[in-house]
Each structure stands twice: as structure tokens, then as C-alpha cells.
Write a protein that holds these residues in place. Structure first.
Motif, short mmCIF file in Angstrom:
data_model
loop_
_atom_site.label_atom_id
_atom_site.label_comp_id
_atom_site.label_asym_id
_atom_site.label_seq_id
_atom_site.Cartn_x
_atom_site.Cartn_y
_atom_site.Cartn_z
N GLU A 119 -21.86 63.98 20.66
CA GLU A 119 -22.55 64.10 21.95
C GLU A 119 -23.14 62.78 22.42
OE1 GLU A 119 -25.46 67.16 21.76
OE2 GLU A 119 -24.07 68.73 22.40
N ALA A 120 -23.66 62.00 21.48
CA ALA A 120 -24.31 60.74 21.84
C ALA A 120 -23.32 59.70 22.32
CB ALA A 120 -25.09 60.18 20.64
N ARG A 121 -22.02 59.94 22.12
CA ARG A 121 -20.99 59.00 22.57
C ARG A 121 -20.34 59.43 23.88
NH1 ARG A 121 -17.04 59.21 19.34
NH2 ARG A 121 -17.78 60.58 17.67
N VAL A 122 -20.89 60.45 24.53
CA VAL A 122 -20.38 60.89 25.82
C VAL A 122 -21.26 60.30 26.93
CG1 VAL A 122 -19.91 62.85 27.33
CG2 VAL A 122 -19.45 63.03 24.88
N LEU A 123 -20.62 59.65 27.89
CA LEU A 123 -21.31 59.06 29.02
C LEU A 123 -20.80 59.72 30.30
CD1 LEU A 123 -20.66 55.31 28.06
CD2 LEU A 123 -22.63 56.70 27.38
N LEU A 124 -21.67 59.91 31.26
CA LEU A 124 -21.28 60.42 32.56
C LEU A 124 -21.62 59.37 33.60
CD1 LEU A 124 -20.13 62.82 34.17
CD2 LEU A 124 -22.48 63.65 34.44
N LEU A 125 -20.60 58.86 34.31
CA LEU A 125 -20.79 57.83 35.33
C LEU A 125 -20.79 58.49 36.71
CD1 LEU A 125 -18.37 55.07 33.97
CD2 LEU A 125 -20.73 55.55 33.32
N LEU A 126 -21.89 58.31 37.45
CA LEU A 126 -22.10 59.00 38.72
C LEU A 126 -22.53 58.02 39.81
CD1 LEU A 126 -24.37 61.95 37.51
CD2 LEU A 126 -21.89 61.95 37.72
N PRO A 127 -22.30 58.39 41.08
CA PRO A 127 -22.92 57.62 42.17
C PRO A 127 -24.43 57.79 42.13
CG PRO A 127 -21.10 58.99 42.97
CD PRO A 127 -21.40 59.44 41.58
N ALA A 128 -25.14 56.83 42.65
CA ALA A 128 -26.60 56.90 42.71
C ALA A 128 -27.05 58.14 43.48
CB ALA A 128 -27.16 55.64 43.36
N GLY A 129 -28.08 58.80 42.96
CA GLY A 129 -28.65 59.95 43.64
C GLY A 129 -27.99 61.28 43.35
N VAL A 130 -26.87 61.28 42.63
CA VAL A 130 -26.17 62.52 42.31
C VAL A 130 -26.78 63.14 41.05
CG1 VAL A 130 -23.98 63.51 41.57
CG2 VAL A 130 -24.03 61.83 43.41
N THR A 131 -27.04 64.43 41.10
CA THR A 131 -27.65 65.15 39.97
C THR A 131 -26.57 65.70 39.05
OG1 THR A 131 -29.52 65.79 41.36
CG2 THR A 131 -29.18 67.03 39.31
N PRO A 132 -26.63 65.38 37.75
CA PRO A 132 -25.63 65.91 36.81
C PRO A 132 -25.85 67.39 36.53
CG PRO A 132 -27.28 64.63 35.62
CD PRO A 132 -27.58 64.46 37.09
N ARG A 133 -24.74 68.13 36.38
CA ARG A 133 -24.83 69.56 36.08
C ARG A 133 -23.79 69.93 35.03
NH1 ARG A 133 -23.74 71.74 41.91
NH2 ARG A 133 -22.85 69.66 42.08
N ASN A 134 -24.21 70.83 34.13
CA ASN A 134 -23.32 71.34 33.09
C ASN A 134 -22.67 70.22 32.27
OD1 ASN A 134 -23.54 74.23 33.79
ND2 ASN A 134 -22.53 73.57 35.68
N VAL A 135 -23.54 69.31 31.84
CA VAL A 135 -23.13 68.16 31.04
C VAL A 135 -23.50 68.43 29.58
CG1 VAL A 135 -23.50 65.67 30.71
CG2 VAL A 135 -23.52 66.64 33.01
N PRO A 136 -22.69 67.98 28.59
CA PRO A 136 -23.07 68.15 27.19
C PRO A 136 -24.49 67.64 26.94
CG PRO A 136 -20.83 67.35 27.34
CD PRO A 136 -21.35 67.37 28.74
#
Length: 232
Positions: A119-136
Motif C-alpha cells: 500500500e505504501a508504494r501506491v501513488l495517486l497523481l491528481l490535478p490540484a483541487g481534486v478529492t481522491p475517492r476509493n483509494v487504497p
């Protein structure tokens, strides 16, 4: 399964399933530079990145999976689009990080196979201001620019600045095409499966010619070919 080297035309043959065969493949795919961007994808003869089930699983074979492991073992991070982790049963690499690129931040329906250790090796790259959902649960979220389409150069810079300069992009077609069009790919590793299948879109779309030189080519006894193409 046996693999033969045809470029350069050494004619050497190895059993890719053996330990010595894997060492031989590792030597062929090893890069001497400390920072690079590689593309690694599979395609049918008609240019489709997926088979009859809508994933690459119906295209790949044992040699292709072995080469995938060799390429990943040399990398710091594997970059993949959110659509791919929804469609494919994606396994986090054994040592490298997995960076998922998402416009929306929503990974609902993802098929990531994530152990507690990974899990610690998973990264999620998002545009600024976007809220992550259903992420490990243990994944790290990295916000980049404010634009919806994250630029490949931004992605490469962000990962390199975080100590991950050896980057492998595994698609899907949309993300891979954006990387190719941005001119950030140093090496294309392309497996061609001996399959004729409907293709709604090519596995890679470019708007202009990309100058490439053949660095190596392998073929196996099932008719798969494995090209390594360097950018000129």
C-alpha cells in the motif's frame, strides 16, 4: 518457452522460463542510465491493446510476463492510467512504486491487488483541487497542476523529484499516447502478439513521426515479437 535474438542477429536462444534465461533477458533489457522513461505495452497485429475480454490478459503469454517483470525490476516506478486499474487485475510491482494517473481522483471499481506491505508504494497523481475517492488506504496522494489533463512532463518531473527517476509507463492507450506525443519517452518496449482482433483505436496514437532506432528484437516460438526502440 524459447526466445531467439534476431536483432542484433546473434541467433542466441534461451529458455525464458529458466533462471539463466531470465538473467539473459535482464541483460538485454538493462539500461546504463540512471534516469529514463520507458513505455512497455502489448499490441495485436491490428493495433489493439486488449483482447477479447477487454484486457491485455488474453494477449499476453509467459515470455511477455517474464519481460514485464524484468522491466519492472529495473524501474523505480510504474505509471498507469486509472482506466487501466479499473479494467485490469493490476498487481503492485514487487519493488517499484505504482503511480496511478487520474483526472477525477475516483478509483471506484479498481482491480488493484494491494497487500498491506505494498500500500505504501501506491501513488495517486491528481490535478490540484481534486478529492481522491476509493483509494487504497495506505496510498499517497500527489496533487500536480490545476489542469484536468496532467502533462507527462509534469508527471516525470514530480516522480523524479521524489527519488523515482527510472520510470516505466504501462498505458493504457490514452496515457501512453500522451507520453509519446509529449516526447518524454526514451525507449519503447513493444510486444506484438500474433493475434488479429477488432481494434476500436490504436494502442498508441501520435500526431507526427517519432524518430526511432531498433535497439533489439526477440521472437519466441509462439510467434510473439519483442521490440526495443530507442528515441533518436
Amino acid at each position: 518457452m524459447w526466445v531467439t535474438e534476431v536483432v542484433p542477429s546473434s541467433g542466441e536462444r534461451v529458455d525464458a522460463a529458466s533462471a539463466s534465461g531470465r538473467e539473459w533477458l535482464t541483460a538485454r533489457y538493462r539500461r546504463g542510465d540512471s534516469a529514463y522513461v520507458r513505455l512497455n505495452m502489448i499490441t495485436t497485429l491490428t493495433g489493439s491493446a486488449v483482447g477479447s475480454d477487454g484486457t491485455s490478459e488474453t494477449l499476453t503469454n509467459r515470455v511477455d510476463r517474464t519481460i514485464l517483470g524484468v522491466i519492472r525490476s529495473e524501474a523505480d516506478v510504474v505509471v498507469v492510467g486509472a482506466q487501466s486499474v479499473r479494467a485490469e487485475g493490476y498487481v503492485v510491482p514487487r519493488r517499484a512504486h505504482l503511480a496511478v494517473v487520474s483526472r477525477t481522483g475516483d478509483l471506484t471499481g479498481h482491480r488493484l491487488d494491494v497487500s498491506a506491505e505494498a500500500e505504501a508504494r501506491v501513488l495517486l497523481l491528481l490535478p490540484a483541487g481534486v478529492t481522491p475517492r476509493n483509494v487504497p488506504a495506505g496510498a499517497s496522494v500527489i496533487h500536480l497542476s490545476g489542469t484536468r489533463d496532467l502533462q507527462p512532463s509534469e508527471i516525470v518531473t514530480a516522480l523524479t523529484e521524489r527519488g523515482m527517476p527510472r520510470i516505466v509507463c504501462e498505458g493504457g492507450p490514452d496515457l501512453a499516447s500522451r507520453f509519446a506525443q509529449a516526447g518524454v519517452i526514451d525507449e519503447y518496449c513493444v510486444t506484438s502478439a500474433p493475434v488479429l482482433a477488432p481494434a476500436s483505436a490504436p494502442f498508441l496514437s501520435v500526431g507526427a513521426d517519432v524518430g526511432l532506432a531498433v535497439d533489439g528484437m526477440l521472437v519466441d516460438d509462439a510467434g510473439f515479437s519483442y521490440l526495443r526502440l530507442r528515441r533518436r
